[in-house]
Design a protein around this motif. Structure first.
Motif, PDB file in Angstrom:
ATOM      1  N   ILE A   1      -5.224  23.299  -3.377  1.00 47.19           N
ATOM      2  CA  ILE A   1      -5.988  22.313  -3.060  1.00 47.19           C
ATOM      3  C   ILE A   1      -5.088  20.854  -2.702  1.00 47.19           C
ATOM      4  N   PRO A   2      -5.420  20.682  -1.410  1.00 43.17           N
ATOM      5  CA  PRO A   2      -4.702  19.477  -0.896  1.00 43.17           C
ATOM      6  C   PRO A   2      -5.640  18.305  -1.269  1.00 43.17           C
ATOM      7  N   ALA A   3      -4.767  17.067  -1.198  1.00 42.88           N
ATOM      8  CA  ALA A   3      -5.488  15.749  -1.539  1.00 42.88           C
ATOM      9  C   ALA A   3      -4.789  14.607  -0.971  1.00 42.88           C
ATOM     10  N   VAL A   4      -5.475  13.631  -0.716  1.00 39.09           N
ATOM     11  CA  VAL A   4      -5.087  12.412  -0.237  1.00 39.09           C
ATOM     12  C   VAL A   4      -5.267  11.241  -0.988  1.00 39.09           C
ATOM     13  N   THR A   5      -4.493  10.556  -1.372  1.00 39.64           N
ATOM     14  CA  THR A   5      -5.183   9.133  -2.090  1.00 39.64           C
ATOM     15  C   THR A   5      -4.294   8.015  -1.453  1.00 39.64           C
ATOM     16  N   PHE A   6      -5.044   6.881  -1.439  1.00 39.10           N
ATOM     17  CA  PHE A   6      -4.689   5.546  -0.811  1.00 39.10           C
ATOM     18  C   PHE A   6      -4.616   4.603  -2.056  1.00 39.10           C
ATOM     19  N   ASN A   7      -3.438   3.929  -2.233  1.00 36.35           N
ATOM     20  CA  ASN A   7      -3.204   3.103  -3.122  1.00 36.35           C
ATOM     21  C   ASN A   7      -3.003   1.481  -2.523  1.00 36.35           C
ATOM     22  N   PHE A   8      -3.547   0.495  -3.162  1.00 37.02           N
ATOM     23  CA  PHE A   8      -3.319  -0.737  -2.748  1.00 37.02           C
ATOM     24  C   PHE A   8      -2.888  -1.842  -3.764  1.00 37.02           C
ATOM     25  N   LYS A   9      -2.162  -2.673  -3.411  1.00 32.19           N
ATOM     26  CA  LYS A   9      -1.899  -3.765  -4.325  1.00 32.19           C
ATOM     27  C   LYS A   9      -1.777  -5.091  -3.920  1.00 32.19           C
ATOM     28  N   PHE A  10      -2.281  -6.259  -4.058  1.00 33.80           N
ATOM     29  CA  PHE A  10      -2.059  -7.701  -3.419  1.00 33.80           C
ATOM     30  C   PHE A  10      -2.280  -8.642  -4.564  1.00 33.80           C
TER      31      PHE A  10
ATOM     32  N   SER B   1       0.853  -1.145   0.053  1.00 27.76           N
ATOM     33  CA  SER B   1      -0.084   0.151   0.031  1.00 27.76           C
ATOM     34  C   SER B   1       0.999   1.185   0.059  1.00 27.76           C
ATOM     35  N   GLU B   2       0.168   2.364  -0.254  1.00 32.20           N
ATOM     36  CA  GLU B   2       0.770   3.687  -0.263  1.00 32.20           C
ATOM     37  C   GLU B   2      -0.153   4.671  -0.024  1.00 32.20           C
ATOM     38  N   TRP B   3       0.439   5.979   0.560  1.00 25.65           N
ATOM     39  CA  TRP B   3      -0.388   7.075   0.774  1.00 25.65           C
ATOM     40  C   TRP B   3       0.245   7.948   0.041  1.00 25.65           C
ATOM     41  N   VAL B   4      -0.636   8.810  -0.803  1.00 26.27           N
ATOM     42  CA  VAL B   4      -0.202   9.855  -1.736  1.00 26.27           C
ATOM     43  C   VAL B   4      -0.521  10.909  -1.253  1.00 26.27           C
ATOM     44  N   PHE B   5       0.149  12.049  -0.616  1.00 27.08           N
ATOM     45  CA  PHE B   5      -0.147  13.419  -0.330  1.00 27.08           C
ATOM     46  C   PHE B   5       0.067  14.442  -1.164  1.00 27.08           C
ATOM     47  N   SER B   6      -0.904  15.300  -1.895  1.00 28.67           N
ATOM     48  CA  SER B   6      -0.414  16.158  -2.944  1.00 28.67           C
ATOM     49  C   SER B   6      -0.899  17.570  -2.433  1.00 28.67           C
ATOM     50  N   ILE B   7      -0.354  18.540  -3.260  1.00 26.24           N
ATOM     51  CA  ILE B   7      -0.816  20.064  -2.993  1.00 26.24           C
ATOM     52  C   ILE B   7      -0.724  20.583  -4.416  1.00 26.24           C
ATOM     53  N   TYR B   8      -1.706  20.901  -4.788  1.00 24.17           N
ATOM     54  CA  TYR B   8      -1.816  21.722  -5.978  1.00 24.17           C
ATOM     55  C   TYR B   8      -1.975  23.099  -5.784  1.00 24.17           C
ATOM     56  N   ASN B   9      -1.208  23.834  -6.636  1.00 25.61           N
ATOM     57  CA  ASN B   9      -1.112  25.307  -6.626  1.00 25.61           C
ATOM     58  C   ASN B   9      -0.697  25.797  -5.270  1.00 25.61           C
ATOM     59  N   VAL B  10       0.850  25.495  -4.661  1.00 25.30           N
ATOM     60  CA  VAL B  10       0.895  25.331  -3.201  1.00 25.30           C
ATOM     61  C   VAL B  10       0.996  27.030  -3.073  1.00 25.30           C
ATOM     62  N   TYR B  11       1.434  27.813  -3.872  1.00 25.86           N
ATOM     63  CA  TYR B  11       1.278  29.344  -3.119  1.00 25.86           C
ATOM     64  C   TYR B  11       0.027  29.987  -3.806  1.00 25.86           C
ATOM     65  N   ASN B  12      -0.898  29.300  -4.229  1.00 22.41           N
ATOM     66  CA  ASN B  12      -2.096  29.733  -4.376  1.00 22.41           C
ATOM     67  C   ASN B  12      -2.390  31.027  -5.445  1.00 22.41           C
TER      68      ASN B  12
END
Length: 785
Positions: A776-785, A732-743
């Protein structure tokens, strides 16, 4: 006499070939873990310049003289495989390559990453899907088209655009293929996301210069996207849960090492998230939007010589708008459907054949109902394509490709119908247009010596508009007075022409080369746009008795150099492109469904020129690239802008992108992107005055103004948790992203606001900018098995 000489050569050639005792190695390059074939893997001979790349099905063929050799199979992101062989006869030899882990250090004497310098191809980029997944994404949704837009010479149309504009060309001038099927609409949510689900994609290749003869039908570029074939070793499940969409993929063997499949689905839940916030008493209750995708593929290996691939894609956007107060109900669905069947056959060690059949369809529908009145507007295109391709490896240093294709088109541009109670409304414009398009091509990738390599090809393409069809004669007022009727299958108009392609590489040394190319392209299918997003006025139309094919000549030259044992790849490319028979709507056009849209077209020419700079770091913990483009793009139409040239709406003087990927440790990967682009050209009101008390606007000349510059910084961090010893198969992995950091408030569009009144002598008209994407902050959870 001449016949005798030819016969003598043919009779002596086998004797000479036998005397040299040459033998052929052939086989496939594959991923050792899942059996996926590797496109563009390099099979090279240690200590020599001889080598070959695998084709789009992972097949290679290499002819050498009798002897002992050390062969190296290599591919970006994989551990090289070294094999010692004694070549005394033809050999089938497969290379199974293992993916590298994040912190693997690879040391090998073969220069496996010198394709940038050694290849005759210009303007080609291959993007590994794992690299695409590591780049920051809007709302956490991985988007390969947004990644392609980060390359030099490629730009977008602005915020929220899935279209790509390559070297001054429009979005319709790019040949976008998904498993050989043309994709006509690449965007979801009016262009904010692309239709391509990264979990189902294996390989992404962009060619924007020196397009090989096997490709045709577009002026600017080729984006060739290959779907995964499916894991033929074990069942595998991949998925992800994001802020606005989730996805799931299932793949595995139908028969181990012989047949496999993959099914991948994605759906947004914007409608489900918004529904609780819209009360049943609201006049907008029932409004909503969602999109979904489904990719599927299976393959079966009958033998080492015969393989079958069947793949498909189906995607749909659905937008519903309800206004209960006004009894208005609007439904707008649109989307693509494609299906591809491909059969491979290895005729012998040097000849590989592939037969392809493709069905693809794009539809856009606008349904509206208010009380007893209903109206429907539809447009679309449907293709059936048959194609045969051959890869021939006749001698060392030659890789020949030849084949042909035929496509049957059906266009339904802007068909309108409606009803009022029992009265049916069907205007006379509901003409479907049919056509046939075909091509034959031949090309040779020829390494003359260590210094000179040539990729030369020729393509002949043709296009035939066919009946049933009517050509109307009108009077000065536009009233129809007569018509010419063409029966089903009868030729209405025929076009055709040669498309020469030539690229030359001259190696100055092992790390440096210069390249030059010239290509001629013809395009028979056109997208005529009247707006920046996918609206009913954006229509796919064919070449007809009135609409001529677009024609371009592209000239390019460049210097390519690698540094520090290919750790850094650099290039500088100059280009000039001329384009004939460009299409726009006439000045002052408003959608009119009562007549053929062709009657509202005007025709002109375009040209573009510029320089592209590229630096790519390929090794180490820190990888990424910097791309910069300086360019000019012009259009000139006798019936627009008083006949004077004007900048195209996607003309940008400066365009820069910086991409950085950093492997912090085994658990954390960091990435960032920065983009900067000169503002888009725009046509704006420049004078306001009153006529009979009504405020009237006078617009500038076409694209006379510039919007503010566009720039943005995005950031992402990927965390891969330590595996649980009791669940080793689970990843699994967590992806933390920020779009347009300085607004940055980038312009989406500009409008003019009126305040006060003329009667009170305090009327003000002000230009105001609309920006739609803050930080825009965002969080995505990815998994694989």
């Amino acid at each position: 006499m001449h016949i005798r000489i030819v016969l003598s050569i043919l009779l002596l050639f086998p004797v000479a070939a036998f005397a040299q005792k040459k033998f052929t190695l052939s086989g496939y390059a594959k991923d050792a873990k899942n059996g996926e074939t590797l496109i563009g893997a390099t099979i090279s001979v240690k200590g020599q310049t001889k080598g070959v790349s695998t084709n789009q099905f992972g097949f290679y063929s290499l002819t050498l003289t009798e002897g002992n050799y050390t062969l190296i199979g290599s591919y970006a992101g994989y551990q090289p495989v070294v094999k010692e062989i004694k070549l005394t006869s033809d050999i089938q030899l497969n290379f199974d390559l293992t993916p590298r882990t994040a912190l693997d250090e690879v040391v090998i004497t073969s220069r496996k990453r010198d394709v940038n310098v050694k290849n005759a191809q210009m303007g080609k980029f291959v993007l590994p899907i794992e690299q695409i997944k590591s780049i920051p994404a809007f709302l956490g949704e991985v988007d390969l088209l947004k990644t392609v837009q980060l390359l030099p010479g490629v730009r977008n149309a602005g915020e929220g655009s899935a279209g790509i504009y390559v070297r001054g060309g429009g979005p319709d001038q790019n040949l976008i293929l998904l498993d050989d099927a043309i994709v006509y609409n690449t965007g979801h949510l009016f262009g904010f996301f692309s239709i391509f689900n990264a979990d189902a994609i294996k390989n992404v290749s962009l060619i924007k210069g020196g397009i090989p003869a096997q490709y045709g039908g577009r002026l600017s570029s080729v984006l060739d996207i290959a779907m995964k074939e499916g894991n033929d070793k074990k069942i595998q499940v991949d998925g992800g849960i994001g802020l606005i969409a989730s996805r799931i993929s299932l793949q595995g063997p139908l028969k181990k090492d012989k047949a496999s499949f993959i099914i991948s689905a994605r759906r947004t839940y914007v409608d489900a998230l918004a529904k609780p916030f819209i009360k049943k008493t609201s006049e907008f209750y029932g409004s909503g939007y969602y999109f979904y995708d489904l990719n599927a593929k299976m393959n079966y290996k009958f033998s080492e010589k015969d393989r079958l691939y069947i793949s498909g894609y189906f995607g749909r956007d659905v937008f519903d708008f309800v206004n209960g107060k006004r009894s208005l109900d609007v439904n707008i669905p649109w989307g693509n459907a494609t299906g591809t069947v491909r059969y491979n056959h290895v005729f012998n060690k040097r000849l590989f054949g592939n037969t392809t059949a493709v069905f693809n369809k794009y539809n856009f529908t606008f349904d509206a109902a208010q009380n007893n009145f209903k109206v429907k507007l539809a447009s679309g295109i449907r293709d059936i394509n048959l194609k045969q391709d051959f890869d021939l490896y006749p001698f060392t240093g030659h890789k020949v490709k030849f084949g042909g294709s035929i496509t049957f088109h059906k266009y339904t541009p802007s068909v309108v119908s409606g009803s009022q109670d029992t009265i049916q409304f069907k205007p006379l414009n509901a003409q479907s247009k049919t056509a046939q398009e075909g091509a034959l091509y031949f090309q040779d990738d020829w390494e003359i010596n260590d210094k000179v390599k040539i990729n030369a090809g020729i393509r002949y393409s043709w296009f035939r508009q066919t009946g049933e069809y009517k050509i109307y004669t009108t009077d000065v007022n536009g009233n129809r007075t007569d018509s010419t009727v063409f029966k089903k299958g009868e030729t209405v108009k025929y076009y055709g022409g040669l498309e020469p392609r030539l690229t030359i590489r001259y190696a100055l040394n092992d790390e440096t080369s210069v390249k030059a190319s010239v290509t001629r392209n013809l395009q028979y299918t056109h997208l005529v746009s009247n707006a920046g997003t996918t609206l009913p006025t954006d229509l796919w139309v064919p070449s007809t008795f009135r609409v001529k094919p677009q024609i371009s000549w592209l000239y390019a030259a460049g210097l390519f150099k690698n540094f520090k044992d290919n750790m850094f790849e650099t290039s500088v490319e100059l280009y000039y492109k001329s384009m004939q028979n460009q299409i726009e709507y006439q000045e002052g056009y408003t959608p009119n469904t009562l007549e053929d849209t062709e009657n509202s077209f005007v025709f002109g020419k375009g040209w573009s020129y510029g320089a592209e700079f590229f630096v790519n770091k390929t090794k180490g913990k820190l990888t990424g690239w910097i791309g910069y483009t300086l360019s000019w793009t012009w259009r000139q139409f006798p019936d627009l802008n008083f006949g004077e040239k004007y900048p195209a709406k996607y003309d940008r003087r400066n365009d820069m992108s910086i991409v950085a990927l950093y492997q912090l440790n085994k658990r954390w990967k960091l990435s960032a992107t920065f983009v900067y682009g000169s503002g888009n050209a725009a046509t704006l009101p420049q004078r306001f005055y009153f006529i009979n008390g009504v405020l009237t606007q006078e617009y500038s000349r076409i694209n006379e103004y510039r919007l503010p510059a566009y720039h943005r910084l995005d950031f992402a961090a990927i965390n891969s948790p330590k595996r649980n010893e009791t669940r080793k198969k689970w990843q699994s992995e967590w992806v933390f992203s920020i779009y347009n950091v300085y607004n940055r408030k980038n312009p989406y569009f500009i409008y003019f606001d009126q305040e006060g009144s003329l009667a009170n002598n305090n009327l003000k008209v002000q230009a105001k900018q609309v920006s739609i994407f803050p930080i825009i902050p965002a969080v995505t959870f990815n998994f694989k098995f």
